[in-house]
Design a protein around this motif. Structure first.
Motif, PDB file in Angstrom:
ATOM      1  N   HIS A 244       0.788  -1.215  -0.132  1.00 43.31           N
ATOM      2  CA  HIS A 244       0.105   0.053   0.064  1.00 43.31           C
ATOM      3  C   HIS A 244       0.856   1.314   0.051  1.00 43.31           C
ATOM      4  CE1 HIS A 244      -2.524   3.114   2.515  1.00 43.31           C
ATOM      5  NE2 HIS A 244      -2.891   3.304   1.257  1.00 43.31           N
ATOM      6  N   THR A 245       0.630   2.362  -0.802  1.00 42.22           N
ATOM      7  CA  THR A 245       1.410   3.280  -0.982  1.00 42.22           C
ATOM      8  C   THR A 245       0.343   4.474  -0.622  1.00 42.22           C
ATOM      9  OG1 THR A 245       2.840   2.457  -2.395  1.00 42.22           O
ATOM     10  CG2 THR A 245       2.864   4.985  -2.218  1.00 42.22           C
ATOM     11  N   ARG A 246       0.655   5.609   0.133  1.00 38.58           N
ATOM     12  CA  ARG A 246      -0.255   6.443   0.507  1.00 38.58           C
ATOM     13  C   ARG A 246       0.260   7.864   0.148  1.00 38.58           C
ATOM     14  NH1 ARG A 246      -2.842  10.053   4.264  1.00 38.58           N
ATOM     15  NH2 ARG A 246      -4.924   9.391   4.625  1.00 38.58           N
ATOM     16  N   LEU A 247       0.028   8.234  -1.106  1.00 35.07           N
ATOM     17  CA  LEU A 247       0.741   9.656  -1.627  1.00 35.07           C
ATOM     18  C   LEU A 247       0.073  10.936  -1.078  1.00 35.07           C
ATOM     19  CD1 LEU A 247       2.787  11.524  -2.914  1.00 35.07           C
ATOM     20  CD2 LEU A 247       1.814  10.928  -4.939  1.00 35.07           C
ATOM     21  N   GLN A 248       0.047  11.694  -0.211  1.00 38.11           N
ATOM     22  CA  GLN A 248      -0.584  12.897   0.259  1.00 38.11           C
ATOM     23  C   GLN A 248      -0.012  14.093  -0.149  1.00 38.11           C
ATOM     24  OE1 GLN A 248      -1.313  16.261   1.628  1.00 38.11           O
ATOM     25  NE2 GLN A 248      -0.205  15.390   3.180  1.00 38.11           N
ATOM     26  N   ALA A 249      -0.706  14.638  -1.427  1.00 39.08           N
ATOM     27  CA  ALA A 249      -0.021  15.726  -2.137  1.00 39.08           C
ATOM     28  C   ALA A 249      -1.140  16.713  -2.169  1.00 39.08           C
ATOM     29  CB  ALA A 249       0.269  15.230  -3.322  1.00 39.08           C
ATOM     30  N   ASP A 250      -2.078  16.978  -1.223  1.00 47.52           N
ATOM     31  CA  ASP A 250      -2.820  17.857  -1.159  1.00 47.52           C
ATOM     32  C   ASP A 250      -2.379  19.535  -1.235  1.00 47.52           C
ATOM     33  OD1 ASP A 250      -5.592  16.760  -0.531  1.00 47.52           O
ATOM     34  OD2 ASP A 250      -4.358  15.757   1.044  1.00 47.52           O
ATOM     35  N   ALA A 251      -3.135  20.291  -1.562  1.00 48.78           N
ATOM     36  CA  ALA A 251      -2.972  21.794  -1.696  1.00 48.78           C
ATOM     37  C   ALA A 251      -2.271  22.293  -0.216  1.00 48.78           C
ATOM     38  CB  ALA A 251      -4.316  22.549  -1.902  1.00 48.78           C
ATOM     39  N   VAL A 252      -1.394  23.112  -0.521  1.00 46.40           N
ATOM     40  CA  VAL A 252      -0.706  23.409   0.825  1.00 46.40           C
ATOM     41  C   VAL A 252      -1.514  24.211   1.762  1.00 46.40           C
ATOM     42  CG1 VAL A 252       1.564  23.954  -0.017  1.00 46.40           C
ATOM     43  CG2 VAL A 252      -0.300  25.775  -0.167  1.00 46.40           C
ATOM     44  N   GLY A 253      -2.955  24.414   1.598  1.00 46.80           N
ATOM     45  CA  GLY A 253      -3.616  25.160   2.268  1.00 46.80           C
ATOM     46  C   GLY A 253      -4.735  24.179   2.854  1.00 46.80           C
ATOM     47  N   ALA A 254      -4.720  22.822   2.747  1.00 47.97           N
ATOM     48  CA  ALA A 254      -5.711  22.020   2.905  1.00 47.97           C
ATOM     49  C   ALA A 254      -5.633  21.280   4.514  1.00 47.97           C
ATOM     50  CB  ALA A 254      -5.514  20.870   1.740  1.00 47.97           C
ATOM     51  N   PHE A 255      -6.620  20.839   4.907  1.00 46.87           N
ATOM     52  CA  PHE A 255      -6.714  19.729   5.976  1.00 46.87           C
ATOM     53  C   PHE A 255      -6.978  18.521   5.683  1.00 46.87           C
ATOM     54  CE2 PHE A 255      -8.988  23.980   7.578  1.00 46.87           C
ATOM     55  CZ  PHE A 255      -7.723  24.686   7.713  1.00 46.87           C
ATOM     56  N   HIS A 256      -6.032  17.594   6.449  1.00 44.92           N
ATOM     57  CA  HIS A 256      -6.431  16.404   6.097  1.00 44.92           C
ATOM     58  C   HIS A 256      -6.048  15.533   7.303  1.00 44.92           C
ATOM     59  CE1 HIS A 256      -5.191  12.917   3.209  1.00 44.92           C
ATOM     60  NE2 HIS A 256      -4.908  12.385   4.369  1.00 44.92           N
ATOM     61  N   LEU A 257      -7.236  14.854   7.725  1.00 42.43           N
ATOM     62  CA  LEU A 257      -7.115  14.022   8.994  1.00 42.43           C
ATOM     63  C   LEU A 257      -7.525  12.406   8.549  1.00 42.43           C
ATOM     64  CD1 LEU A 257      -8.942  16.221  11.562  1.00 42.43           C
ATOM     65  CD2 LEU A 257      -6.592  15.914  11.155  1.00 42.43           C
ATOM     66  N   GLY A 258      -6.433  11.829   8.208  1.00 41.50           N
ATOM     67  CA  GLY A 258      -6.651  10.481   7.997  1.00 41.50           C
ATOM     68  C   GLY A 258      -6.659   9.338   8.880  1.00 41.50           C
ATOM     69  N   PHE A 259      -7.062   8.284   8.339  1.00 38.05           N
ATOM     70  CA  PHE A 259      -7.141   6.985   9.236  1.00 38.05           C
ATOM     71  C   PHE A 259      -7.141   5.601   8.604  1.00 38.05           C
ATOM     72  CE2 PHE A 259      -9.744   3.493  11.050  1.00 38.05           C
ATOM     73  CZ  PHE A 259      -9.026   3.378  12.692  1.00 38.05           C
ATOM     74  N   GLN A 260      -6.187   4.980   8.970  1.00 37.70           N
ATOM     75  CA  GLN A 260      -6.119   3.884   8.223  1.00 37.70           C
ATOM     76  C   GLN A 260      -5.829   2.713   9.212  1.00 37.70           C
ATOM     77  OE1 GLN A 260      -2.958   3.795   5.291  1.00 37.70           O
ATOM     78  NE2 GLN A 260      -1.283   4.725   6.842  1.00 37.70           N
ATOM     79  N   HIS A 261      -6.353   1.538   8.882  1.00 39.17           N
ATOM     80  CA  HIS A 261      -6.526   0.473   9.574  1.00 39.17           C
ATOM     81  C   HIS A 261      -6.181  -0.755   8.825  1.00 39.17           C
ATOM     82  CE1 HIS A 261      -8.466  -2.983  11.858  1.00 39.17           C
ATOM     83  NE2 HIS A 261      -8.405  -1.956  13.051  1.00 39.17           N
ATOM     84  N   SER A 273       3.597   2.399   2.885  1.00 41.92           N
ATOM     85  CA  SER A 273       4.406   3.674   2.753  1.00 41.92           C
ATOM     86  C   SER A 273       3.470   4.907   2.585  1.00 41.92           C
ATOM     87  CB  SER A 273       5.094   3.702   1.644  1.00 41.92           C
ATOM     88  OG  SER A 273       6.352   2.730   1.655  1.00 41.92           O
ATOM     89  N   SER A 274       3.776   5.660   3.523  1.00 39.38           N
ATOM     90  CA  SER A 274       2.980   7.199   3.580  1.00 39.38           C
ATOM     91  C   SER A 274       4.074   8.214   3.173  1.00 39.38           C
ATOM     92  CB  SER A 274       2.595   7.176   5.034  1.00 39.38           C
ATOM     93  OG  SER A 274       1.979   8.432   5.226  1.00 39.38           O
ATOM     94  N   LEU A 275       3.511   8.887   2.067  1.00 39.10           N
ATOM     95  CA  LEU A 275       4.302  10.062   1.691  1.00 39.10           C
ATOM     96  C   LEU A 275       3.633  11.157   1.819  1.00 39.10           C
ATOM     97  CD1 LEU A 275       6.952   8.513   0.925  1.00 39.10           C
ATOM     98  CD2 LEU A 275       4.965   7.582  -0.292  1.00 39.10           C
ATOM     99  N   ALA A 276       4.107  12.080   2.671  1.00 44.25           N
ATOM    100  CA  ALA A 276       3.228  13.601   2.868  1.00 44.25           C
ATOM    101  C   ALA A 276       3.961  14.702   2.442  1.00 44.25           C
ATOM    102  CB  ALA A 276       2.913  13.467   4.335  1.00 44.25           C
ATOM    103  N   PHE A 277       3.446  15.244   1.379  1.00 42.56           N
ATOM    104  CA  PHE A 277       4.164  16.572   1.235  1.00 42.56           C
ATOM    105  C   PHE A 277       3.220  17.724   1.432  1.00 42.56           C
ATOM    106  CE2 PHE A 277       6.008  13.100  -1.558  1.00 42.56           C
ATOM    107  CZ  PHE A 277       7.321  13.467  -1.225  1.00 42.56           C
ATOM    108  N   GLY A 278       1.719  17.563   1.258  1.00 41.06           N
ATOM    109  CA  GLY A 278       0.824  18.808   0.955  1.00 41.06           C
ATOM    110  C   GLY A 278       0.128  19.094   2.492  1.00 41.06           C
ATOM    111  N   GLY A 279      -0.804  19.787   2.277  1.00 43.04           N
ATOM    112  CA  GLY A 279      -1.561  20.356   3.460  1.00 43.04           C
ATOM    113  C   GLY A 279      -1.164  21.211   4.589  1.00 43.04           C
ATOM    114  N   ALA A 280      -2.008  21.942   5.210  1.00 45.15           N
ATOM    115  CA  ALA A 280      -1.706  22.724   6.074  1.00 45.15           C
ATOM    116  C   ALA A 280      -1.553  22.218   7.571  1.00 45.15           C
ATOM    117  CB  ALA A 280      -2.391  23.864   6.309  1.00 45.15           C
ATOM    118  N   LEU A 281      -2.701  21.408   7.791  1.00 42.63           N
ATOM    119  CA  LEU A 281      -2.657  20.778   9.083  1.00 42.63           C
ATOM    120  C   LEU A 281      -3.276  19.106   8.844  1.00 42.63           C
ATOM    121  CD1 LEU A 281      -3.655  20.237  11.886  1.00 42.63           C
ATOM    122  CD2 LEU A 281      -5.499  21.469  11.729  1.00 42.63           C
TER     123      LEU A 281
END
Lengths: 457, 251
Positions: A244-261, A273-281
Motif C-alpha cells: 500500500h502506498t499513500r501519497l498525500q499531495a494535497d494543496a498546501v492550504g488543505a486540512f487532512h485527517l486520515g485514518f487507516q487500519h 508507505s506514507s508519503l506526505a508533502f501537502g496540507g496545512a494541517l
C-alpha cells in the motif's frame, strides 16, 4: 472549553441529520458511528493522542459537503500512473469516466447500489470502528474514523479473490476540487470548508497479492479551504501480501485527517508507505493489528514540510500472536516553521511471544524554527520478544556539507544532495517505477521550494 | 602557485596558527611535518575554507587570487583539492554520482561543457585504474562503511578525477598499512605533473620514502620552524620533534 464541545460537533451532526443513516447494511453502522462520535466529541488537548495537534483551524470553520463536481477527464491525468488499473474520485465521489477498475477482482464504488448486497461490505466495512476489529480497549474509538463512517458519500471497495495475484497496481485517486467560493478565510477566521470523507476498503483473500496506491491531490494546488477526512480499512487474510502506498499531495492550504487500519491474519504481509508533502494541517493515524501467527507488517513514511505546515503521524501496532514482526521507518524533513509529531506505539500482547518489532523515526531540521516531536512508546506484556526503537532529531551534517563543497559542489546542490540522501531511504522502497519517479520529482520540487524559500530561520 | 604569508588562524578563540609562511611553485611537492597539535590540520582546513576557522591575520593566495574571498566550492573550482584526514561518510549519496556531480560542477564553473554519463564513466574507469581503486567502491555510498584504507584511496581517486592544480594531502598516510600506503603513494606519484603541486601533511617520515618531496617544512606550535630539502625528513626521523624546539627558541 468543555462547554464548547457541543457547539464544535454540532455542524457535523447536522451534516448527518441532513443525509440520514441510509439503507442497510450500512445504515445501522452509520447510526452507531455518529452516536460514538457524538459521545466522544472532538478530541481536546487533554487527549494524549491529540495533545500536540491543534484542531482549531478545522473546528472553527463551518463544514459544508464538498460539491459533487464533474471535472473534465484531463484534470485527473497529472496524477495517474501508466500501467495501473484505477478508480478516480472527485470530492469523494466516484468519477467513472476517468476510471478503469481492475478486472478479475471485486471493485466497485460504495455509492453504487449494486454493491449494497456485497458480502465485503456486510463482513468488513466499518469493522475498525464498531468494535469487531478495533484496538485494545484503552485506545477507544477514533473520532474521525467514526465521523467518516457516519458521513462518507462514496468510496472504493476492492476484494481480491483467494489465490489471485494482481500484476498491475490499483491506483485510487482522491482528487479534491473545492468550488471557488469556498474559503476558510485567513488562518482560521470563521468561514466554510468543503469537507469530503473518502472511504476505502481492501479485502485481500487468502494467498492473494495486490498493490494499492492511494493518491490524495488537489486539482488546483493553490486551493485552500477544503478538509479531507479519509478512512481506509485493509483486511489481509492468511498468506496474503498487500502493498500500500499513500501519497498525500494535497494543496498546501488543505486540512487532512486520515485514518487507516490494517488487520493481518496468519502469515499475511502488509507493507504500507506514507508519503506526505501537502496540507496545512495533516494527521495520518495508522492502526495495524497483527492477528495471526507470523504476520508481518512494514510501515514506512516520509514527510517533507515547509512554511507553517503541520503533520502528525500516529501509529499503533499491536502484536497479538506469536512470531509476528513489524518494522517502522518514518523520516521527516522540516523547514520554515513546520512542525511534526511522530507518535509510535507498539503494543505487544502477552500471547505474542517471539515478537520482533523495530521502530525508527528520524527528523532533519533545516531551519531553527522548525520543530519535530518524536514519541516512541513500547508496551510489552510478553517476555520473549525483541523490540527496538530509535528516534533522532538533527540538523544537516555540516561536515558532509563542507566535504561536498570542498569538491566543488555548490552550496545549494550539496544541500539538496544531502536532504535527498536522507529521504531516499523511504522513497527508494517504491518498486513501481512510475511511482518511484513521481516521488523523486515531488521530493526535488519540495527541496527546491525549501531552497527558494531561503534557508535558516 | 600557493603563497601563504604570516597566516594566523584560530578556532573557538584559541590561536592555532601563529604566522605561517609557505610558498609552493608549480611542479613541486612540499611536505609539512609536525607533531599532533602543531597546527597541520588547521592549515589544511583553512586552505580549503572550513568556516569553523577564523583567519585573523595574514594572506592566502592561489595563483595570485585571494583564497579568503572564496567559498569552499570556489576554491575547488580554482584548482584546490584537500584530501581529508577524516573523509566524511555520506550515506545515501552514491560515490560515482557524487564524483560526477563534482566533476561537472567544476567544469561548469570553468566554462567547460558538462560530461555526459558515458564520458564520465570512461574518465572514472581510467582514473580508478590509474590509482588502483576497485570499481566496487564506486557503486557504494560515499565512504559509507569504507575501511580506513578504502577511504584514503577514495580521496586519491577523487583527486585523480578532479585534476587539481594544488593538492593538499592531510595525513593521508595515517592508519594505513604498508601496502595501502604504497598504493596511495603510487597514486599520488602517478599524478605528479609540471603544472601541479602537492602539499603533503604528515606526522611521520614514512610516507616520504614513497612520495619524495622537494621541500620539507617543520611545523611546531603554529609556526614553520625549519625548512629544507628531503634530508630534513630523515633528520626528523632520527631526532624526533624535540630536537627542533631549540631551533624554534632560536628563531
Amino acid at each position: 472549553m468543555t462547554a464548547g464541545a457541543d457547539t464544535r460537533i454540532g455542524p457535523y451532526l447536522e451534516l448527518f441529520a441532513g443525509r440520514g443513516a441510509g439503507s442497510e447494511p450500512l445504515g445501522t453502522r452509520r447510526q452507531q458511528a455518529i452516536e460514538r462520535f457524538e459521545e466522544a466529541g472532538f478530541p481536546t488537548p487533554r487527549d494524549e493522542e491529540w495533545r500536540q495537534t491543534n484542531l482549531g483551524p478545522i473546528l472553527r470553520a463551518r463544514p459544508v459537503p464538498a460539491s459533487g463536481r464533474v471535472l473534465g477527464e484531463g484534470s485527473a491525468l497529472p496524477f495517474l500512473y501508466p500501467g495501473c488499473d484505477r478508480m478516480v474520485f472527485v470530492n469523494g465521489r466516484y468519477a467513472p469516466a476517468a476510471s478503469s477498475p481492475p478486472q478479475g477482482v471485486t471493485a466497485f464504488s460504495l455509492a453504487d447500489p449494486a454493491g449494497a448486497g456485497s458480502e465485503l461490505l456486510a463482513e468488513h466495512l466499518g469493522a475498525s470502528v464498531d468494535g469487531r476489529a478495533s484496538c485494545s480497549a484503552d485506545a477507544g474509538v477514533h473520532p474521525f474514523a467514526a465521523l467518516n463512517t457516519a458521513l462518507f458519500e462514496d468510496g472504493a471497495a476492492i476484494g481480491i479473490p483467494a489465490g489471485t495475484a494482481l500484476e498491475r497496481p490499483i491506483q485510487v485517486l482522491w482528487l479534491s476540487a473545492p468550488s471557488a467560493d469556498a474559503a476558510a478565510g485567513d488562518n482560521g477566521a470563521p468561514g466554510s470548508i468543503e469537507v469530503s470523507f473518502p472511504r476505502l476498503l481492501v479485502v485481500a483473500g487468502e494467498n492473494s497479492q495486490a498493490s494499492v496506491i492511494e493518491t490524495f491531490a488537489a486539482a488546483d494546488p493553490a486551493a485552500g479551504g477544503y478538509f479531507v477526512c479519509p478512512a481506509a480499512e485493509f483486511v489481509c487474510a492468511a498468506g496474503s501480501v498487500v502493498r500500500h502506498t499513500r501519497l498525500q499531495a494535497d494543496a498546501v492550504g488543505a486540512f487532512h485527517l486520515g485514518f487507516q487500519h490494517a488487520r493481518l491474519d496468519r502469515a499475511a504481509a502488509f507493507d504500507s508507505s506514507s508519503l506526505a508533502f501537502g496540507g496545512a494541517l495533516v494527521r495520518n493515524d495508522t492502526v495495524a493489528l497483527l492477528d495471526g501467527e507470523g504476520a508481518d507488517c512494514t510501515l514506512d513514511g516520509l514527510y517533507v514540510l515547509a512554511g507553517s505546515q503541520f503533520t502528525g503521524n500516529h501509529m499503533r501496532v499491536e502484536h497479538r500472536q506469536p512470531h509476528t514482526t513489524s518494522h517502522q521507518l518514518y523520516k521527516g524533513v522540516l523547514d520554515g516553521q513546520a512542525r511534526s509529531v511522530f507518535n509510535g506505539r507498539i503494543y505487544v500482547h502477552q500471547a505474542a511471544q517471539k515478537t520482533d518489532a523495530k521502530q525508527t523515526n528520524r527528523n532533519l531540521l533545516l531551519s531553527k524554527a522548525a520543530l519535530a516531536n518524536s514519541n516512541p512508546q513500547l508496551e510489552i506484556f510478553a517476555d520473549d520478544v525483541r523490540c527496538t526503537h530509535g528516534s533522532t532529531i538533527g540538523r544537516l551534517d555540516e561536515d558532509a556539507l563542507f566535504y561536498l563543497r570542498a569538491r566543488g559542489i555548490g552550496f545549494e546542490e550539496a544541500h539538496g544532495m544531502l536532504v535527498h540522501a536522507f529521504a531516499r531511504e523511504v522513497t527508494d522502497k517504491a518498486t513501481f517505477e512510475p511511482l518511484r519517479r513521481d516521488l523523486e520529482a515531488r521530493l526535488f520540487a519540495s527541496l527546491n521550494g525549501v531552497r527558494s524559500n531561503g534557508r535558516g530561520g | 602557485m600557493l603563497r601563504v604569508r604570516d597566516l594566523h588562524a584560530r578556532v573557538e578563540q584559541q590561536e592555532i596558527l601563529k604566522g605561517v609562511d609557505l610558498e609552493v611553485k608549480a611542479g613541486e611537492v612540499h611536505a609539512v611535518m609536525g607533531p599532533n597539535g602543531s597546527g597541520k590540520s588547521t592549515l589544511a582546513q583553512v586552505l580549503a575554507g572550513k568556516e569553523d576557522y577564523e583567519v585573523t591575520a595574514g594572506s592566502l593566495e592561489l595563483e595570485g587570487e585571494d583564497l579568503q574571498e572564496m567559498a569552499p566550492e570556489e576554491r575547488a573550482h580554482a584548482g584546490l583539492f584537500l584530501a581529508f584526514q577524516y573523509p566524511v561518510e555520506i550515506p545515501g549519496v552514491g560515490n560515482s554520482y557524487f564524483l560526477k556531480a563534482a566533476v561537472n560542477a567544476n567544469r561548469k564553473a570553468r566554462g567547460e561543457s558538462e560530461l555526459d554519463a558515458m564520458d564520465f564513466l570512461k574518465l572514472l574507469r581510467e582514473r580508478a585504474t590509474l590509482v588502483d581503486v576497485d570499481e566496487a567502491l564506486l557503486r557504494r555510498p560515499v565512504n559509507d562503511g569504507f575501511s580506513g584504507g578504502e577511504k584514503k584511496r577514495n580521496e586519491i581517486l577523487q583527486m585523480a578525477v578532479l585534476e587539481p592544480r594544488l593538492a593538499v594531502l592531510d595525513e593521508t598516510d595515517s592508519g594505513l598499512d604498508i601496502d595501502a600506503l604504497k598504493t596511495v603513494a603510487a597514486g599520488v606519484n602517478a599524478l605528479r605533473a609540471e603544472n601541479r603541486a602537492f602539499v603533503v601533511i604528515t606526522h611521520y617520515q614514512r610516507l616520504l620514502n614513497y612520495i619524495v618531496p622537494d621541500h620539507v617544512h617543520v611545523l611546531l606550535d603554529g609556526r614553520i620552524v625549519r625548512s629544507g630539502g628531503s634530508e630534513l625528513a630523515h633528520e626528523l626521523e632520527e631526532k624526533g620533534y624535540a630536537g627542533f624546539d631549540g631551533a624554534r627558541a632560536g628563531a
